[in-house]
Design a protein around this motif. Sequence first.
Motif, PDB file in Angstrom:
ATOM      1  N   GLY A 207       0.919  -1.380   0.176  1.00 11.97           N
ATOM      2  CA  GLY A 207      -0.135  -0.168   0.090  1.00 11.97           C
ATOM      3  C   GLY A 207       0.638   1.157  -0.208  1.00 11.97           C
ATOM      4  N   SER A 208       2.528   1.308  -0.273  1.00 13.31           N
ATOM      5  CA  SER A 208       2.999   2.278   0.146  1.00 13.31           C
ATOM      6  C   SER A 208       2.723   3.140  -1.740  1.00 13.31           C
ATOM      7  N   ILE A 209       3.186   4.122  -1.944  1.00 18.35           N
ATOM      8  CA  ILE A 209       3.285   5.420  -2.801  1.00 18.35           C
ATOM      9  C   ILE A 209       3.892   4.657  -3.724  1.00 18.35           C
ATOM     10  N   ALA A 210       4.002   4.341  -4.767  1.00 17.44           N
ATOM     11  CA  ALA A 210       5.604   3.703  -4.999  1.00 17.44           C
ATOM     12  C   ALA A 210       6.385   5.104  -5.547  1.00 17.44           C
ATOM     13  N   TYR A 211       5.274   5.555  -6.120  1.00 19.36           N
ATOM     14  CA  TYR A 211       5.445   7.474  -6.832  1.00 19.36           C
ATOM     15  C   TYR A 211       4.690   7.769  -7.796  1.00 19.36           C
ATOM     16  N   THR A 212       5.132   9.106  -7.614  1.00 16.23           N
ATOM     17  CA  THR A 212       4.198   9.840  -8.328  1.00 16.23           C
ATOM     18  C   THR A 212       4.939  10.772  -9.536  1.00 16.23           C
ATOM     19  N   VAL A 213       3.332  10.889 -10.736  1.00 14.18           N
ATOM     20  CA  VAL A 213       3.705  11.138 -11.579  1.00 14.18           C
ATOM     21  C   VAL A 213       3.788  12.221 -11.896  1.00 14.18           C
ATOM     22  N   LEU A 214       4.115  13.495 -12.232  1.00  9.41           N
ATOM     23  CA  LEU A 214       4.473  15.137 -12.913  1.00  9.41           C
ATOM     24  C   LEU A 214       4.587  15.336 -13.597  1.00  9.41           C
ATOM     25  N   SER A 215       3.664  15.877 -14.274  1.00 10.90           N
ATOM     26  CA  SER A 215       4.117  16.797 -15.385  1.00 10.90           C
ATOM     27  C   SER A 215       4.579  18.184 -15.066  1.00 10.90           C
ATOM     28  N   PHE A 216       5.858  18.555 -16.268  1.00 13.53           N
ATOM     29  CA  PHE A 216       6.353  19.606 -15.792  1.00 13.53           C
ATOM     30  C   PHE A 216       6.248  20.748 -17.208  1.00 13.53           C
ATOM     31  N   GLY A 217       5.577  21.466 -16.563  1.00 12.34           N
ATOM     32  CA  GLY A 217       5.170  22.975 -17.188  1.00 12.34           C
ATOM     33  C   GLY A 217       5.976  23.940 -16.667  1.00 12.34           C
ATOM     34  N   GLY A 218       5.007  25.468 -16.480  1.00 14.34           N
ATOM     35  CA  GLY A 218       6.198  26.284 -16.472  1.00 14.34           C
ATOM     36  C   GLY A 218       6.948  26.902 -16.806  1.00 14.34           C
ATOM     37  N   PHE A 219       8.140  27.019 -15.836  1.00 14.93           N
ATOM     38  CA  PHE A 219       9.397  27.582 -16.506  1.00 14.93           C
ATOM     39  C   PHE A 219      10.566  26.746 -16.829  1.00 14.93           C
ATOM     40  N   LEU A 220       9.505  25.144 -17.066  1.00 14.14           N
ATOM     41  CA  LEU A 220      10.744  23.905 -16.741  1.00 14.14           C
ATOM     42  C   LEU A 220      10.815  24.131 -18.392  1.00 14.14           C
ATOM     43  N   GLY A 221       9.525  24.135 -18.940  1.00 16.43           N
ATOM     44  CA  GLY A 221       9.009  23.784 -20.098  1.00 16.43           C
ATOM     45  C   GLY A 221       8.581  22.456 -20.697  1.00 16.43           C
ATOM     46  N   MET A 222       8.612  21.672 -20.060  1.00 19.95           N
ATOM     47  CA  MET A 222       8.899  19.879 -20.596  1.00 19.95           C
ATOM     48  C   MET A 222       6.740  18.986 -20.210  1.00 19.95           C
ATOM     49  N   GLY A 223       6.270  20.338 -21.153  1.00 22.36           N
ATOM     50  CA  GLY A 223       4.588  19.560 -20.197  1.00 22.36           C
ATOM     51  C   GLY A 223       4.172  18.596 -21.639  1.00 22.36           C
ATOM     52  N   ASN A 224       5.618  18.120 -22.227  1.00 16.62           N
ATOM     53  CA  ASN A 224       4.726  17.214 -23.022  1.00 16.62           C
ATOM     54  C   ASN A 224       4.993  15.464 -22.503  1.00 16.62           C
ATOM     55  N   LYS A 225       5.861  15.651 -21.288  1.00 16.50           N
ATOM     56  CA  LYS A 225       6.659  14.316 -20.984  1.00 16.50           C
ATOM     57  C   LYS A 225       6.003  14.149 -19.426  1.00 16.50           C
ATOM     58  N   LEU A 226       5.855  12.676 -18.730  1.00 16.99           N
ATOM     59  CA  LEU A 226       5.439  12.311 -17.131  1.00 16.99           C
ATOM     60  C   LEU A 226       6.882  12.240 -17.212  1.00 16.99           C
ATOM     61  N   PHE A 227       6.879  12.367 -15.474  1.00 10.15           N
ATOM     62  CA  PHE A 227       8.020  12.450 -14.876  1.00 10.15           C
ATOM     63  C   PHE A 227       7.477  11.564 -13.558  1.00 10.15           C
ATOM     64  N   ALA A 228       8.409  10.753 -13.086  1.00 14.63           N
ATOM     65  CA  ALA A 228       7.468   9.576 -11.831  1.00 14.63           C
ATOM     66  C   ALA A 228       8.818   9.504 -10.936  1.00 14.63           C
ATOM     67  N   LEU A 229       8.983  10.380  -9.835  1.00 12.33           N
ATOM     68  CA  LEU A 229       9.209  10.836  -8.722  1.00 12.33           C
ATOM     69  C   LEU A 229       9.226  10.462  -7.365  1.00 12.33           C
ATOM     70  N   PRO A 230      10.140  10.209  -6.539  1.00 10.52           N
ATOM     71  CA  PRO A 230       9.364   9.737  -5.281  1.00 10.52           C
ATOM     72  C   PRO A 230       8.510  10.295  -4.393  1.00 10.52           C
ATOM     73  N   TRP A 231       7.593   9.838  -3.774  1.00 11.66           N
ATOM     74  CA  TRP A 231       6.944  10.271  -2.710  1.00 11.66           C
ATOM     75  C   TRP A 231       7.524  11.637  -2.038  1.00 11.66           C
ATOM     76  N   LYS A 232       8.601  10.831  -1.474  1.00 11.34           N
ATOM     77  CA  LYS A 232      10.114  11.564  -0.074  1.00 11.34           C
ATOM     78  C   LYS A 232      10.009  13.683  -0.587  1.00 11.34           C
ATOM     79  N   ALA A 233       9.996  13.280  -2.050  1.00 11.48           N
ATOM     80  CA  ALA A 233      10.710  14.670  -2.475  1.00 11.48           C
ATOM     81  C   ALA A 233       8.943  16.104  -2.805  1.00 11.48           C
ATOM     82  N   LEU A 234       8.574  15.085  -2.110  1.00  9.62           N
ATOM     83  CA  LEU A 234       7.107  15.967  -1.892  1.00  9.62           C
ATOM     84  C   LEU A 234       6.877  16.407  -0.986  1.00  9.62           C
ATOM     85  N   SER A 235       6.955  17.749  -0.160  1.00 11.44           N
ATOM     86  CA  SER A 235       6.014  17.891   0.573  1.00 11.44           C
ATOM     87  C   SER A 235       4.670  19.243   0.859  1.00 11.44           C
TER      88      SER A 235
END
Length: 231
Positions: free
Chosen positions: A7-35
């Motif tokens: 039941g752990s969150i294996a990873y979160t899936v984020l999209s990066f628009g904004g100033f990064l300008g990477m809106g055409n892809k998704l990214f897997a990140l650890p839950w602990k990287a988010l607060s």
Amino acid sequence: MIDLQDGSIAYTVLSFGGFLGMGNKLFALPWKALSLKVHEHTFVLDVNKEVLEQAEGFDKDKWPLADREWLSKTYAYYGYEPYWQPGVEGQAGVRTESTAAGTEIPDFLSSGTIKGDKVINKAEEHLGKIEELMIDLENGRVAYAVLSFGGFLGMGDKFFAIPWQALQLKVHKHAFVLDVPKETLKKAEGFDKDNWPITNREWLSTMYGYYGYEPYWQWERERIESRPGNI
């Protein structure tokens, strides 16, 4: 993405628009990287901009075949230790049905995929469906699943909180088996769809105890205390 084993969150899936300008892809990140910033309804991502810019994302229509080896590399890239180390293996979580050799059983499923899945009993009678998954922000795991019981139980006017461990995935039926006696379910204390309970450890402990399960934070603490070197 939810780890079906515990039941752990294996990873979160984020999209990066904004100033990064990477809106055409998704990214897997650890839950602990988010607060969580509660009052701003926002999560803060604790990863350097350069790391994000060089990260390997994936196409929105072609998600990776995620397993623990892939996930270990992803966590390492962002400088985090995988949540299952050291020694989470073997803890009680959602089980999966036995399948024939060569049949793939997913390690992870998205919360969006799980929501709406039907729930059946061992006799394969329809009980209801999964309405929501409640996430423990501190532990990064499913605190409980929210179920509605229509079907032959006829309790469709309420929601019910159920321990994640009480569910068993039936891969080929796109369903979860709830291993709880019918009488226990009928006597369970549900809650109004428009008036959800204020969740805390005390309330969760009572709910877990009613269904005969040990709260996940207790066996997690026991695991940590039993590590070599601890007294």
